[in-house]
Design a protein around this motif. Structure first.
Motif, PDB file in Angstrom:
ATOM      1  N   ASP A   1      -4.939  -3.924   1.106  1.00  0.00           N
ATOM      2  CA  ASP A   1      -6.205  -2.957   1.361  1.00  0.00           C
ATOM      3  C   ASP A   1      -5.912  -2.109   2.775  1.00  0.00           C
TER       4      ASP A   1
ATOM      5  N   ASN B   1       0.972  -1.172   0.047  1.00  0.00           N
ATOM      6  CA  ASN B   1       0.084  -0.176   0.008  1.00  0.00           C
ATOM      7  C   ASN B   1       0.866   1.175   0.113  1.00  0.00           C
TER       8      ASN B   1
ATOM      9  N   ALA C   1      -7.027  -7.731  -0.441  1.00  0.00           N
ATOM     10  CA  ALA C   1      -7.064  -7.382   0.730  1.00  0.00           C
ATOM     11  C   ALA C   1      -6.767  -8.543   1.801  1.00  0.00           C
TER      12      ALA C   1
ATOM     13  N   ALA D   1      -7.722  -3.026  -4.660  1.00  0.00           N
ATOM     14  CA  ALA D   1      -6.848  -3.487  -3.836  1.00  0.00           C
ATOM     15  C   ALA D   1      -6.967  -4.994  -3.533  1.00  0.00           C
TER      16      ALA D   1
END
Length: 335
Positions: free
Chosen positions: A274, A246, A289, A287
């Protein structure tokens, strides 16, 4: 079966010295430590885990060493570990390695000197003498998220390969053909797994992955910015970028903003890991996760099983793709 006296005799040291080495104490000369560990390996000596679990000086304290406390993934993981440990009657001491091997090993030895009952680690890049010593000493230990090949302890992790494959299919369906990736440190297991999954998925769709489209990052924001700048220096920049964490995705966004460009109009963006604010960016970020709270809870469960004299197995959970709008998704893909 070899005992601690056999190890002491083979290494030419006292039983007390062997004990200090196996318990990770720092006040032992490097050459002595090396002789003891060689003797342990040669004799295949393993401390009695049951006997260790029956000792009366337990501190009800666990150590947690995370790779980067500024990374929101590890912040959430640490919170989950603390919550799970507290529910089981344990406290947690946290060490931040800042993605540096030397600092990580310093934390390992410091925590062992404080006589923690067990150790949870998400290792930084590279091999670790301190972690290998800790494993040989019999200290209850569990790897979480990342792991080190050749150290035989339980690993609690999320397998992201299926989600990466789904992401590539998602990008392909949206019309993207020039796909690039920003990798993490070369020696981290998570980075290598994500790169290989991405490469394999591109092959399935008949897409190339030129070397110029593989940007070497370090799981830090600045590397995402630097690699994105290099992509724009190519004759044909990629249409979509997959940042394997991220913070590097944030760096991609920063570089685009600096150039007066936008996601996804000028470059599509997807990220691994995420985080809470990805749905609130403009546009919201697509994203992959991980089940971070469950990772923390399962890691603590495995570690406390070891501390209390029970066996523990590795655990593999699944990551999943969350499409939003940073790759050019239409209204039906909004979440």
């Amino acid at each position: 079966m070899a005992g601690i006296k056999d190890v002491a005799a083979r290494a030419g040291v006292s039983v007390a010295t062997v004990s200090r080495v196996l318990n990770g104490h720092s006040g032992v000369r490097a050459d002595t430590r090396s002789r003891v560990l060689s003797a342990v390996s040669e004799l295949r000596y393993r401390p009695n885990a049951v006997a260790r679990s029956l000792r009366t000086d337990q501190t009800r304290t666990l150590g947690l060493i995370i790779s980067d406390v500024l990374n929101p993934f590890f912040t959430e993981l640490a919170r989950a570990v603390e919550d799970a440990a507290r529910s089981r009657g344990y406290s947690v001491i946290i060490g931040n390695a800042d993605e540096r091997l030397a600092l990580q090993d310093h934390h390992v030895r410091t925590l062992l000197d404080r006589r923690i009952d067990g150790l949870l680690v998400s290792p930084a890049e590279g091999d670790s003498v301190a972690l290998r010593e800790a494993a040989l000493s019999g200290i209850p230990m569990v790897f979480v998220d990342r792991w080190i090949e050749g150290i035989d302890v339980p690993v609690v992790r999320a397998d992201g390969r299926a989600a990466v494959r789904e992401l590539v299919g998602h990008l392909y369906a949206l019309g993207h053909r020039r796909l690039a990736i920003i990798t993490g440190p070369v020696a981290t297991t998570t980075s290598n797994e994500r790169v290989e999954a991405f490469r394999s998925a591109l092959r399935e769709y008949g897409l190339p992955l030129p070397e110029a489209y593989i940007g070497q990052g370090d799981f830090q924001t600045e590397s995402g910015r630097r690699v994105t700048s290099a992509f724009f220096g190519l004759g044909e920049p990629p249409e979509a970028v997959f940042a394997t964490d991220n913070l590097m995705a944030l760096g991609v966004m920063d570089e685009l903003r600096l150039r007066g460009l936008r996601v996804p109009d000028d470059m599509a963006l997807a990220a691994f890991d995420d985080i809470a604010w990805f749905p609130h960016t403009d546009p919201p970020i697509t994203a992959i996760a991980q089940p971070t709270p469950e990772l923390g809870h399962r890691a603590v469960a495995a570690l406390t099983d070891l501390v209390e004299g029970r066996s523990a197995d590795s655990v593999t959970l699944s990551a999943h793709l969350i499409p939003r709008r940073s790759c050019g998704e239409d209204e039906r893909s909004r979440r």
